[in-house]
Design a protein around this motif. Structure first.
Motif, short mmCIF file in Angstrom:
data_model
loop_
_atom_site.label_atom_id
_atom_site.label_comp_id
_atom_site.label_asym_id
_atom_site.label_seq_id
_atom_site.Cartn_x
_atom_site.Cartn_y
_atom_site.Cartn_z
N SER A 198 0.09 4.13 0.67
CA SER A 198 -0.22 5.00 1.81
C SER A 198 0.58 4.63 3.06
N LEU A 199 1.18 3.44 3.06
CA LEU A 199 1.93 3.02 4.25
C LEU A 199 3.44 3.27 4.11
N LYS B 240 0.85 -1.19 0.00
CA LYS B 240 0.00 0.00 0.00
C LYS B 240 0.88 1.24 0.00
N VAL C 273 5.71 5.31 6.63
CA VAL C 273 4.96 5.67 7.83
C VAL C 273 5.71 5.22 9.08
N LYS C 274 5.84 6.12 10.04
CA LYS C 274 6.45 5.77 11.33
C LYS C 274 5.35 5.77 12.38
N VAL C 275 5.24 4.68 13.12
CA VAL C 275 4.21 4.60 14.15
C VAL C 275 4.65 5.43 15.36
N GLU C 276 3.73 6.24 15.87
CA GLU C 276 4.09 7.07 17.03
C GLU C 276 3.77 6.38 18.35
#
Lengths: 279, 279
Positions: free
Chosen positions: A272-273, A270, A276-279
């Motif tokens: 959109s991912l 995806k 991405v860094k998870v907070e």
């Protein structure tokens, strides 16, 4: 040099409307044969374990992709090993990815509908691998042996099954049907073992012995049913099943080949991912 | 000498209508604790395998007896390991004896009914071992966090759940409920791992990150929900789950103890089969 056996040597020839007589006889297959055994039980079990892990990976892709559906139909006489096959072939497969549907004698509500009704509501959805432990073929075999289905009604039911399975196939379902083929002698041994072990009596009903008395009639019904419903979209295979290890390896090999042919891939990443860094 | 931890130390105290405040706080449980680990991963896995074989035997008795029903409910935040627990704990158990029911976001048809409707149709029948992967508790947790359920509606729903589970219990169902308890840090690591592996994107939706932002609200809702629905007939256990191995061993131990307590025996031998020789 003798020809190596191939899986397709055990495929029931595809139904041909033009032919009157089936081109195939169950009697031509030796239930005690072990064409796909290595000769060593240990090696066969190791092979089964490896295939199991491959099946697990393929099942995950099937599920992730959520497009194809896969239906494995298991049929066979009492004690032919339907339960044991499921247990052995799918030991390494994530239970979350399996749906096993046992079909028993129909209930009054099921009998109040056409014979495909209860089956249709249980076919696999997109991404699912479903195993039918017995199936709509019981409604072909049992009434035939009991004399409740004449030749014309038998043919009609076969045609209905072909149309039903073609429709399933058309909507993305891969169908594989295996007849676990045991000898009458082997059945005697297995039934006797159940009788001799009181902890196995719950698996057993005296009426099971009645079905055994109709052995030849069942073999004949199986032969006609398989010949009339083996198709390109839903082929039948005869699995020599007197040897449990051979039976398991052969069914696993067939399923592996079937799933491999689907070229299952994980869905594309995806966008959109990305990053991405998870907070 | 320090007291050895016991499974019951992780049981949520039974609901007591007289008390206003729950006697329990999720925050008192360390998600990283490993009270039921031996200290060696290898030994834990071996132990899990042994328990798995015991569970397999107990499941067969449950099925043979066809009297009791067993329901295991798994709840937990995203990535808490519900799928992994099922796979690990039931690896040795015959897939024929399991029914795994995943509950996703309700469909329009499901939403058009009361919140217990879709759940009730999937409870175990006599002889069945059913696992709920998420459950009716989602309908308590999610609307609470979204602010769609006020305190009074929350209490009413909890009472409805208690009554529903009591009725199931009364009709022969043993209910065991496990909350897989992970830390917010551990969730970050697991979500990030899914994002970083394109083959795992299918498991992931950007909206999953929204739920993470509501972490504290979910922990609080879990705390209230567990306190209001842990009962003698359907107890909740908090499973420290940052360690996957520990989580698996603890759930397996709990289930083993629960099934052992049922004193499951094979049904008595059938007199009619005594001395029968198969022809």
């Amino acid at each position: 040099m003798a020809k190596q056996p191939e899986l397709d040597d055990f495929r029931v020839p595809y139904f041909d409307d033009g032919k009157k007589k089936p081109l195939f006889s169950l009697g031509d297959f030796d239930p005690a044969a072990k064409p796909f055994s290595s000769g060593s039980k240990e090696a066969d079990r190791a092979r089964l374990s490896v295939i199991g892990m491959q099946l697990d990976n393929l099942q995950e892709r099937l599920h992730a992709q959520r497009k194809r559906r896969v239906l494995l139909v298991l049929q066979g006489m009492d004690t032919s090993g339907k339960d044991g096959t499921i247990r052995a072939v799918f030991h390494e497969v994530d239970p979350l990815g399996l749906r096993i549907v046992p079909f028993k004698a129909p209930t009054p509500v099921e009998l109040a509908h056409d014979f495909l009704w209860r089956v249709h509501s249980r076919v696999p959805a997109a991404g699912e691998l479903t195993i039918f432990n017995r199936s709509h073929y019981e409604d072909l075999l049992v009434p035939t042996v009991l004399g409740e289905l004449d030749a014309q009604a038998f043919e009609r039911r076969c045609a209905q099954i072909r149309q039903f399975e073609e429709m399933l196939s058309y909507s993305g379902t891969t169908i594989l049907k295996c007849m676990l083929h045991i000898s009458k002698d082997e059945q005697r041994t297995r039934l006797q073992a159940r009788i001799d072990d009181p902890n196995k009596h719950w698996k057993f009903d005296v009426s099971d012995l009645e079905a055994r008395k109709q052995w030849d009639a069942y073999q004949s019904a199986y032969c006609d049913a398989l010949a009339a419903t083996s198709t390109e979209y839903a082929p039948w295979y005869v699995i020599p099943a007197d040897s449990k290890t051979h039976r398991n390896v052969m069914v696993a090999e067939l399923l592996l080949r079937t799933l491999d042919a689907l070229k299952l891939e994980y869905p594309p990443a995806k966008e959109s991912l990305k990053g991405v860094k998870v907070e």
